[in-house]
Scaffold this motif. Structure first.
Motif, PDB file in Angstrom:
ATOM      1  N   GLU A  66       0.822  -1.209   0.000  1.00  0.00           N
ATOM      2  CA  GLU A  66       0.000   0.000   0.000  1.00  0.00           C
ATOM      3  C   GLU A  66       0.864   1.270   0.000  1.00  0.00           C
ATOM      4  O   GLU A  66       0.865   2.038   0.958  1.00  0.00           O
ATOM      5  CB  GLU A  66      -0.957  -0.007   1.187  1.00  0.00           C
ATOM      6  CG  GLU A  66      -1.908  -1.173   1.166  1.00  0.00           C
ATOM      7  CD  GLU A  66      -2.786  -1.252   2.401  1.00  0.00           C
ATOM      8  OE1 GLU A  66      -2.658  -0.398   3.295  1.00  0.00           O
ATOM      9  OE2 GLU A  66      -3.600  -2.171   2.461  1.00  0.00           O
ATOM     10  N   PRO A  67       1.598   1.505  -1.085  1.00  0.00           N
ATOM     11  CA  PRO A  67       2.524   2.643  -1.126  1.00  0.00           C
ATOM     12  C   PRO A  67       1.796   3.979  -1.087  1.00  0.00           C
ATOM     13  O   PRO A  67       0.716   4.143  -1.651  1.00  0.00           O
ATOM     14  CB  PRO A  67       3.252   2.458  -2.452  1.00  0.00           C
ATOM     15  CG  PRO A  67       2.325   1.651  -3.289  1.00  0.00           C
ATOM     16  CD  PRO A  67       1.557   0.777  -2.343  1.00  0.00           C
ATOM     17  N   GLU A  68       2.395   4.929  -0.409  1.00  0.00           N
ATOM     18  CA  GLU A  68       1.914   6.316  -0.329  1.00  0.00           C
ATOM     19  C   GLU A  68       3.082   7.242  -0.664  1.00  0.00           C
ATOM     20  O   GLU A  68       3.776   7.724   0.226  1.00  0.00           O
ATOM     21  CB  GLU A  68       1.384   6.622   1.076  1.00  0.00           C
ATOM     22  CG  GLU A  68       0.137   5.876   1.453  1.00  0.00           C
ATOM     23  CD  GLU A  68      -1.068   6.293   0.618  1.00  0.00           C
ATOM     24  OE1 GLU A  68      -1.110   7.457   0.159  1.00  0.00           O
ATOM     25  OE2 GLU A  68      -1.953   5.446   0.421  1.00  0.00           O
ATOM     26  N   PRO A  69       3.326   7.499  -1.949  1.00  0.00           N
ATOM     27  CA  PRO A  69       4.460   8.348  -2.328  1.00  0.00           C
ATOM     28  C   PRO A  69       4.283   9.781  -1.835  1.00  0.00           C
ATOM     29  O   PRO A  69       3.167  10.284  -1.737  1.00  0.00           O
ATOM     30  CB  PRO A  69       4.476   8.293  -3.846  1.00  0.00           C
ATOM     31  CG  PRO A  69       3.213   7.682  -4.260  1.00  0.00           C
ATOM     32  CD  PRO A  69       2.587   7.017  -3.092  1.00  0.00           C
ATOM     33  N   VAL A  70       5.410  10.412  -1.538  1.00  0.00           N
ATOM     34  CA  VAL A  70       5.401  11.770  -1.002  1.00  0.00           C
ATOM     35  C   VAL A  70       5.550  12.797  -2.114  1.00  0.00           C
ATOM     36  O   VAL A  70       4.810  13.776  -2.167  1.00  0.00           O
ATOM     37  CB  VAL A  70       6.521  11.929   0.047  1.00  0.00           C
ATOM     38  CG1 VAL A  70       6.567  13.347   0.558  1.00  0.00           C
ATOM     39  CG2 VAL A  70       6.326  10.935   1.176  1.00  0.00           C
ATOM     40  N   GLU A  71       6.476  12.574  -3.003  1.00  0.00           N
ATOM     41  CA  GLU A  71       6.748  13.541  -4.067  1.00  0.00           C
ATOM     42  C   GLU A  71       5.734  13.407  -5.199  1.00  0.00           C
ATOM     43  O   GLU A  71       5.216  12.325  -5.463  1.00  0.00           O
ATOM     44  CB  GLU A  71       8.154  13.342  -4.605  1.00  0.00           C
ATOM     45  CG  GLU A  71       9.235  13.642  -3.589  1.00  0.00           C
ATOM     46  CD  GLU A  71      10.617  13.525  -4.183  1.00  0.00           C
ATOM     47  OE1 GLU A  71      10.745  13.659  -5.425  1.00  0.00           O
ATOM     48  OE2 GLU A  71      11.562  13.307  -3.421  1.00  0.00           O
ATOM     49  N   PHE A  72       5.492  14.534  -5.869  1.00  0.00           N
ATOM     50  CA  PHE A  72       4.522  14.565  -6.954  1.00  0.00           C
ATOM     51  C   PHE A  72       4.919  13.621  -8.095  1.00  0.00           C
ATOM     52  O   PHE A  72       4.072  12.936  -8.670  1.00  0.00           O
ATOM     53  CB  PHE A  72       4.366  15.992  -7.483  1.00  0.00           C
ATOM     54  CG  PHE A  72       3.432  16.081  -8.653  1.00  0.00           C
ATOM     55  CD1 PHE A  72       2.061  15.983  -8.466  1.00  0.00           C
ATOM     56  CD2 PHE A  72       3.923  16.235  -9.939  1.00  0.00           C
ATOM     57  CE1 PHE A  72       1.194  16.050  -9.544  1.00  0.00           C
ATOM     58  CE2 PHE A  72       3.061  16.297 -11.014  1.00  0.00           C
ATOM     59  CZ  PHE A  72       1.695  16.214 -10.822  1.00  0.00           C
ATOM     60  N   ARG A  73       6.199  13.597  -8.416  1.00  0.00           N
ATOM     61  CA  ARG A  73       6.691  12.747  -9.511  1.00  0.00           C
ATOM     62  C   ARG A  73       6.420  11.280  -9.215  1.00  0.00           C
ATOM     63  O   ARG A  73       5.978  10.519 -10.083  1.00  0.00           O
ATOM     64  CB  ARG A  73       8.185  12.984  -9.719  1.00  0.00           C
ATOM     65  CG  ARG A  73       8.805  12.166 -10.814  1.00  0.00           C
ATOM     66  CD  ARG A  73      10.268  12.526 -10.965  1.00  0.00           C
ATOM     67  NE  ARG A  73      10.946  12.547  -9.674  1.00  0.00           N
ATOM     68  CZ  ARG A  73      11.961  11.759  -9.339  1.00  0.00           C
ATOM     69  NH1 ARG A  73      12.442  10.910 -10.218  1.00  0.00           N
ATOM     70  NH2 ARG A  73      12.516  11.838  -8.163  1.00  0.00           N
ATOM     71  N   ASP A  74       6.649  10.869  -7.981  1.00  0.00           N
ATOM     72  CA  ASP A  74       6.400   9.484  -7.594  1.00  0.00           C
ATOM     73  C   ASP A  74       4.907   9.154  -7.579  1.00  0.00           C
ATOM     74  O   ASP A  74       4.502   8.052  -7.933  1.00  0.00           O
ATOM     75  CB  ASP A  74       7.015   9.202  -6.224  1.00  0.00           C
ATOM     76  CG  ASP A  74       8.531   9.308  -6.250  1.00  0.00           C
ATOM     77  OD1 ASP A  74       9.123   9.093  -7.337  1.00  0.00           O
ATOM     78  OD2 ASP A  74       9.123   9.606  -5.201  1.00  0.00           O
ATOM     79  N   LYS A  75       4.089  10.129  -7.170  1.00  0.00           N
ATOM     80  CA  LYS A  75       2.634   9.927  -7.200  1.00  0.00           C
ATOM     81  C   LYS A  75       2.142   9.750  -8.628  1.00  0.00           C
ATOM     82  O   LYS A  75       1.302   8.899  -8.907  1.00  0.00           O
ATOM     83  CB  LYS A  75       1.911  11.118  -6.558  1.00  0.00           C
ATOM     84  CG  LYS A  75       1.998  11.155  -5.065  1.00  0.00           C
ATOM     85  CD  LYS A  75       1.229  12.346  -4.519  1.00  0.00           C
ATOM     86  CE  LYS A  75       1.401  12.412  -3.015  1.00  0.00           C
ATOM     87  NZ  LYS A  75       0.684  13.560  -2.424  1.00  0.00           N
ATOM     88  N   ALA A  76       2.677  10.565  -9.535  1.00  0.00           N
ATOM     89  CA  ALA A  76       2.285  10.461 -10.947  1.00  0.00           C
ATOM     90  C   ALA A  76       2.698   9.118 -11.527  1.00  0.00           C
ATOM     91  O   ALA A  76       1.932   8.495 -12.279  1.00  0.00           O
ATOM     92  CB  ALA A  76       2.908  11.608 -11.738  1.00  0.00           C
ATOM     93  N   ARG A  77       3.882   8.653 -11.176  1.00  0.00           N
ATOM     94  CA  ARG A  77       4.349   7.361 -11.673  1.00  0.00           C
ATOM     95  C   ARG A  77       3.486   6.220 -11.126  1.00  0.00           C
ATOM     96  O   ARG A  77       3.104   5.318 -11.855  1.00  0.00           O
ATOM     97  CB  ARG A  77       5.814   7.154 -11.296  1.00  0.00           C
ATOM     98  CG  ARG A  77       6.380   5.870 -11.888  1.00  0.00           C
ATOM     99  CD  ARG A  77       7.838   5.702 -11.569  1.00  0.00           C
ATOM    100  NE  ARG A  77       8.608   6.790 -12.154  1.00  0.00           N
ATOM    101  CZ  ARG A  77       9.693   7.300 -11.604  1.00  0.00           C
ATOM    102  NH1 ARG A  77      10.150   6.836 -10.458  1.00  0.00           N
ATOM    103  NH2 ARG A  77      10.345   8.274 -12.196  1.00  0.00           N
ATOM    104  N   LEU A  78       3.164   6.286  -9.845  1.00  0.00           N
ATOM    105  CA  LEU A  78       2.311   5.252  -9.249  1.00  0.00           C
ATOM    106  C   LEU A  78       0.923   5.262  -9.878  1.00  0.00           C
ATOM    107  O   LEU A  78       0.356   4.204 -10.149  1.00  0.00           O
ATOM    108  CB  LEU A  78       2.214   5.448  -7.738  1.00  0.00           C
ATOM    109  CG  LEU A  78       1.358   4.412  -6.999  1.00  0.00           C
ATOM    110  CD1 LEU A  78       1.952   3.018  -7.138  1.00  0.00           C
ATOM    111  CD2 LEU A  78       1.208   4.792  -5.544  1.00  0.00           C
ATOM    112  N   ASP A  79       0.390   6.439 -10.153  1.00  0.00           N
ATOM    113  CA  ASP A  79      -0.921   6.530 -10.808  1.00  0.00           C
ATOM    114  C   ASP A  79      -0.883   5.932 -12.211  1.00  0.00           C
ATOM    115  O   ASP A  79      -1.829   5.262 -12.630  1.00  0.00           O
ATOM    116  CB  ASP A  79      -1.397   7.980 -10.861  1.00  0.00           C
ATOM    117  CG  ASP A  79      -1.806   8.506  -9.502  1.00  0.00           C
ATOM    118  OD1 ASP A  79      -2.062   7.677  -8.592  1.00  0.00           O
ATOM    119  OD2 ASP A  79      -1.857   9.741  -9.340  1.00  0.00           O
ATOM    120  N   LEU A  80       0.211   6.170 -12.944  1.00  0.00           N
ATOM    121  CA  LEU A  80       0.356   5.583 -14.276  1.00  0.00           C
ATOM    122  C   LEU A  80       0.392   4.064 -14.185  1.00  0.00           C
ATOM    123  O   LEU A  80      -0.295   3.371 -14.941  1.00  0.00           O
ATOM    124  CB  LEU A  80       1.627   6.094 -14.962  1.00  0.00           C
ATOM    125  CG  LEU A  80       2.000   5.387 -16.270  1.00  0.00           C
ATOM    126  CD1 LEU A  80       0.996   5.715 -17.361  1.00  0.00           C
ATOM    127  CD2 LEU A  80       3.401   5.767 -16.693  1.00  0.00           C
TER     128      LEU A  80
END
Length: 127
Positions: A66-80
């Motif tokens: 259940e990852p919760e990325p902090v940085e926007f770039r990581d959030k965008a990658r996880l969403d992709l």
């Protein structure tokens, strides 16, 4: 491969085919485009081991970690990645079992065609 092409070219051809099948067809940014077209989806699902193995690994890791990325770039990658891998798993009822069956089928097919190549190609050179 070395039963079909000259043996000195085998390693190069295998590395080239592996790069195309695993690297290009299994990349999440290109995989999303392939999965939108039914004919391409069928072809990619038939030949690319990363289409199945990475999806299976991602779904397992995402469910347990259940990852919760902090940085926007990581959030965008996880969403992709979720868009590409989770969409297939959820909408078409694919689970880990179907990925395992697909990978097992690919492995068996590769071994079968390898046997046929060894058995019937270059028969004059066999001992």
């Amino acid at each position: 491969v070395s039963t079909v092409v000259p043996p000195q070219h085998g390693p190069f051809i295998v590395s080239l085919v592996s790069f195309i099948i695993c690297g290009l067809l299994g990349n999440p940014s290109t995989l999303a485009d392939f999965m939108d077209v039914p004919a391409m989806k069928f072809c990619v699902s038939l030949v690319s081991i990363t289409r199945w193995s990475v999806q299976m690994s991602f779904v397992i890791a995402n469910n347990y970690l259940e990852p919760e990325p902090v940085e926007f770039r990581d959030k965008a990658r996880l969403d992709l990645y979720k868009q590409v891998y989770m969409k297939e798993a959820m909408t078409e009822g694919q689970d880990i079992g179907s990925s395992c069956i697909a990978l097992l089928g690919m492995g068996l097919a590769l071994r079968f065609f390898s046997y046929l190549g060894l058995r019937f190609m270059n028969r004059s050179k066999q001992v």
